[in-house]
Design a protein around this motif. Structure first.
Motif, PDB file in Angstrom:
ATOM      1  N   LYS A  47       0.835  -1.207   0.000  1.00 51.42           N
ATOM      2  CA  LYS A  47       0.000   0.000   0.000  1.00 51.42           C
ATOM      3  C   LYS A  47       0.870   1.257   0.000  1.00 51.42           C
ATOM      4  N   GLU A  50       2.262   1.737  -3.420  1.00 51.13           N
ATOM      5  CA  GLU A  50       1.210   2.254  -4.309  1.00 51.13           C
ATOM      6  C   GLU A  50       0.997   3.751  -4.075  1.00 51.13           C
ATOM      7  N   GLU A  54       1.585   6.807  -6.746  1.00 52.62           N
ATOM      8  CA  GLU A  54       0.543   7.793  -7.043  1.00 52.62           C
ATOM      9  C   GLU A  54       1.045   9.209  -6.781  1.00 52.62           C
TER      10      GLU A  54
END
Length: 73
Positions: A47, A50, A54
Motif C-alpha cells: 500500500k 502504491e 501515485e
C-alpha cells in the motif's frame, strides 16, 4: 502401596502431557501470530509503494519537483 505408585505415575504422566500440550499450543499461536504480522506487513508495504507511485505520478502531472528524501531539497 503398589496402587499408590501407579496412581502417582499416572498423575505425573498427565501433568507432563499437559505441560507438553500447553507448550505446543503456545508455540503454534506464536507461529500463527508471526505469520499474520508478516502478511500484514507485506500488505502495508504494498500500500505504501502504491501511494508513493501515485504521489510521484501526481507530482509529474502537476509539474512539481520531487523532494530528495536524503537532503530534503
Amino acid at each position: 502401596m503398589h496402587r499408590v505408585r501407579r496412581i502417582v505415575r499416572a498423575i505425573e504422566s498427565l501433568i507432563v502431557a499437559a505441560v507438553i500440550g500447553t507448550v505446543a499450543l503456545v508455540s503454534r499461536v506464536i507461529d500463527g501470530t508471526i505469520g499474520l504480522v508478516g502478511r500484514l506487513s507485506d500488505r502495508f508495504d504494498a500500500k505504501l509503494a502504491e501511494l508513493a507511485h501515485e504521489s510521484k505520478t501526481r507530482h509529474r502531472r502537476e509539474g512539481r519537483r520531487q523532494i530528495d528524501p536524503i537532503s530534503l531539497e
